[in-house]
Design an enzyme around this catalytic site. Structure first.
Site, PDB file in Angstrom:
ATOM      1  N   GLY A  96       0.998  -0.953  -0.091  1.00  0.00           N
ATOM      2  CA  GLY A  96       0.027  -0.082   0.115  1.00  0.00           C
ATOM      3  C   GLY A  96       0.658   0.940  -0.111  1.00  0.00           C
ATOM      4  N   GLY A 134       0.729   5.118   1.677  1.00  0.00           N
ATOM      5  CA  GLY A 134       0.177   6.861   2.490  1.00  0.00           C
ATOM      6  C   GLY A 134       0.963   7.900   2.231  1.00  0.00           C
ATOM      7  N   PHE A 171       3.129   8.806   4.622  1.00  0.00           N
ATOM      8  CA  PHE A 171       4.247   8.979   5.028  1.00  0.00           C
ATOM      9  C   PHE A 171       4.944   8.021   3.709  1.00  0.00           C
ATOM     10  CE2 PHE A 171       7.879   5.931   6.995  1.00  0.00           C
ATOM     11  CZ  PHE A 171       7.692   6.434   7.810  1.00  0.00           C
ATOM     12  N   GLY A 172       5.027   6.913   3.267  1.00  0.00           N
ATOM     13  CA  GLY A 172       5.638   6.209   2.181  1.00  0.00           C
ATOM     14  C   GLY A 172       5.146   4.546   1.582  1.00  0.00           C
ATOM     15  N   LYS A 208       6.988   0.081   6.493  1.00  0.00           N
ATOM     16  CA  LYS A 208       6.916   1.180   6.054  1.00  0.00           C
ATOM     17  C   LYS A 208       8.363   2.231   5.571  1.00  0.00           C
ATOM     18  CE  LYS A 208       3.954   3.759   8.783  1.00  0.00           C
ATOM     19  NZ  LYS A 208       2.656   4.217   8.963  1.00  0.00           N
ATOM     20  N   ASP A 248      -6.287  10.551  13.882  1.00  0.00           N
ATOM     21  CA  ASP A 248      -6.143  10.324  12.119  1.00  0.00           C
ATOM     22  C   ASP A 248      -6.983   8.810  12.172  1.00  0.00           C
ATOM     23  OD1 ASP A 248      -6.612  10.665   9.139  1.00  0.00           O
ATOM     24  OD2 ASP A 248      -4.440   9.855   9.673  1.00  0.00           O
TER      25      ASP A 248
END
Length: 656
Positions: A370, A372, A374-375, A391, A489
């Site tokens: 995936g 997002g 952040f990366g 991540k 969030d």
């Protein structure tokens, strides 16, 4: 054998105690052949555990046609060849009913026959009929042991609440601060007691140990004294025991400590300064005073040494400004003996990975799970074969060192079955990454939107279970952490699912700590979050609170119910809250439900979940429930759905 008649005119209730809706009374049936009787045959299918005392039959009538002066509709009713005494003459656009009253009896088959009187020129007509199973009131009262225990609590603490009658029955009048479970096989049981901030004084009553079905017990922020009863450990259903903010003393029993260690009980005892948490007997007061003095001296010495060490550290850093974590690595990616392999330079008790190690465990970042803010998130595998998610912070990410370190520290300190667990992290020069448990079924967003590799439509019962588990994770952040945390969030993409479709909250980079004594809020210098999920009060005041998370979770719940995004364009932009409110105001719950669910749900649980979501998203913070309340109410919804799956519910009528 029947023909239908109807009208578009409003049918008035005429003081009918049953208040049958006009829409129901606007339609009726009559025999195809005017000379025939109107027959209704019904065979009950009682459950083995439901030893009914009989059946109450109620028939509703209205005349939908304006009859000429020479016409008359009048008929008798018989039930299993027993004629009711008075004939029926329906009122034009009015309502009336007939029942078998006290003549209730059990039979294997019920034959209701309606036939015209000698003076009638028109055949019988009927708009609706209801069959009620009559059961003994003693079978539906709250469990007697629970009743005795709660009555003792009420008397012992002189509880100043509207506690009268049966604690759990009827459902609409459950005692304040209690939650009950209802099954068709057994009496209602008390499963949640919330007496937080209720002014309780004295010892913890032994009567609390008699609630054998209780799952949640909150006695926080009272004036309770004495020790914690070890017998509470015998409540096998109890999963959360909140005793924080009292004046309790003594040691916690080994039995309670064991349950907290094996994860079966979340025991909260903060702000009780005289509680001993090591399982040993507490020291006498004088000894404790001496130890306190020695402790203060020792702490002072330690503080001085730490300050000296910090000063020396910054002095050496100024002499070597180019030194960083990357320079402490050897060419093979392992740490130097200076730090020791596997130890964290941030002082965290978790594994630190080098960037070279991440390349190896992800096979050079081959498979992307995936992406997002952040990366990218990559699939990986550790030396022992354990699957992980890695991540990696991208160069274009807005998340800096501060947010990264915040998430690392939070994930190191918090542990809950409904929060994603961190395995380690990487801070290697400019490379930053998180390594956490692998959630094979991806995000909740993927399942709801139908996008991605995990786009499998979830049935309503599974969605409810995900809602309960996600709510439990947030409740832990708000009440189980010290200090408590605001996620800031909460959204469908930050709820991950494992192979068993168990839900876990993820992405803590925006989390902030708050304190209960400070109105449970934390001021921020910028608004964070995702459009559609952000609390309007937070946007206005820049003060994030636990109720901000409640609002965001309410949006998630509406997404689960409707299958739609937080912001709809139909074609005008409208929030999911307004979209749902418009339909519920018309009583149209089925117009709210995700069409892919295909009716496989209990309408009561669906409606209740939608109402909970709207309560979470109300503008006034004080009117929003806590996550503890949300967990309890969603558990009730799940119980309703599981009763349906077990064959324990045969009604589709919302009675709330």
């Amino acid at each position: 054998m029947w023909s239908s008649i109807s009208t578009t005119e409003t049918v008035q209730s005429d003081g009918d105690v049953f208040e049958v809706p006009s829409m129901v009374m606007q339609t009726a049936v009559t025999p195809l052949n005017a000379a025939m009787n109107l027959e209704i045959i019904w065979s009950p299918n009682p459950q083995p555990q439901n030893q009914s005392l009989g059946y109450l039959i109620i028939m509703h009538f209205s005349e939908l046609q304006l009859l000429p002066s020479n016409a008359e509709r009048q008929f008798y009713i018989s039930i299993n060849d027993m004629q009711l005494p008075e004939p029926v003459s329906p009122h034009y656009l009015g309502t009336g009913f007939v029942s078998n009253g006290n003549a209730r009896y059990r039979d294997n088959k019920y034959n209701i026959s309606m036939y015209a009187t000698a003076n009638s020129t028109l055949p019988p007509v009927i708009s609706a009929v209801e069959f009620f199973s009559v059961i003994s009131a003693t079978n539906i009262a709250t469990d007697s042991q629970d009743v005795s225990a709660i009555m003792a609590i009420k008397a012992n603490y002189e509880v100043q609440k509207n506690w009268m009658g049966d604690p759990c029955v009827p459902k609409t009048m459950v005692w304040e601060r209690l939650t009950c479970s209802y099954t068709s096989d057994n009496s209602p049981r008390i499963i949640s007691i919330n007496l937080s901030s209720s002014g309780l004084n004295g010892d913890i009553s032994s009567s609390f140990t008699n609630f054998k079905a209780v799952q949640y017990l909150d006695l926080s922020n009272n004036n309770l004294t004495g020790s914690i009863p070890g017998a509470l450990s015998q409540l096998t259903s109890l999963t959360i025991l909140d005793l924080s903010g009292n004046h309790l003393n003594g040691s916690i029993s080994p039995e309670l400590l064991k349950r907290t260690q094996d994860g079966s009980l979340n025991l909260r005892h903060g702000n009780n300064p005289d509680i001993c948490t090591d399982g040993n007997s507490c020291q006498p007061t004088k000894t404790k005073n001496k130890l306190a003095i020695y402790g203060v001296v020792l702490i002072a010495v330690i503080v001085v040494l730490v300050l000296v060490a910090v000063a020396l550290f910054f002095f050496l850093r100024q002499r070597n400004p180019g030194e960083n974590l990357a320079s402490e690595m050897k060419n093979d990616g392992h740490r130097t003996e200076k730090d020791g392999y596997g130890n964290s330079p941030l002082g965290l008790e978790t594994r630190q990975f080098t960037y070279i190690e991440l390349e190896r465990i992800t096979n050079n970042f081959r498979r992307v799970l995936g992406k997002g803010g952040f990366g990218n998130v990559y699939e990986g595998s550790l030396e022992d074969g354990t699957q992980v998610a890695v991540k990696i912070r991208s160069k274009s990410s807005n998340q800096g060192d501060k947010e990264f370190l915040t998430e690392v520290q939070i994930l190191t300190l918090i542990h809950h079955k409904n929060l994603v667990s961190m395995i380690g992290y990487c801070k290697d020069g400019e490379h930053m990454a998180l390594v956490y448990e692998f959630m094979s079924e991806g995000t909740l967003e993927e399942h709801i939107s139908g996008k991605g590799n995990n786009a499998v439509c979830l049935p309503w019962r599974q969605r409810l279970r995900i809602a309960v588990e996600s709510a439990q994770g947030l409740e832990y952040l708000h009440k189980g952490c010290n200090p408590p945390l605001v996620h800031r969030d909460v959204k469908a993409t930050n709820i991950l699912l494992n192979a068993k479709l168990e839900a876990k909250i993820a992405d803590f980079g925006l989390s902030k700590a708050f304190h209960h004594n400070d109105d449970t809020h934390v001021s921020t210098n910028r608004i964070v979050g995702t459009p559609g999920y952000v609390d309007p009060d937070y946007q206005t005041t820049w003060r994030a609170t636990s109720k901000s998370d409640v609002y965001s979770f309410g949006i998630v719940l509406l997404v689960l119910v409707t299958g739609k995004p937080p912001i709809l364009r139909t074609p005008h932009t409208i929030s999911i809250i307004e979209w749902v409110q418009q339909r519920l105001a018309q009583g149209n719950i089925e117009g709210v439900v995700d069409v892919r669910i295909h009716g496989d749900h209990d309408i009561n649980s669906m409606w209740k979940a939608a109402v909970i979501a709207l309560k979470c998203t109300t503008e006034a913070l004080a009117e929003r429930p806590t996550m503890t309340d949300v967990v309890a109410q969603l558990q009730e919804c799940l119980n309703l759905e599981e009763e349906l799956a077990d064959g324990g519910s045969d009604s589709g009528i919302y009675n709330g």
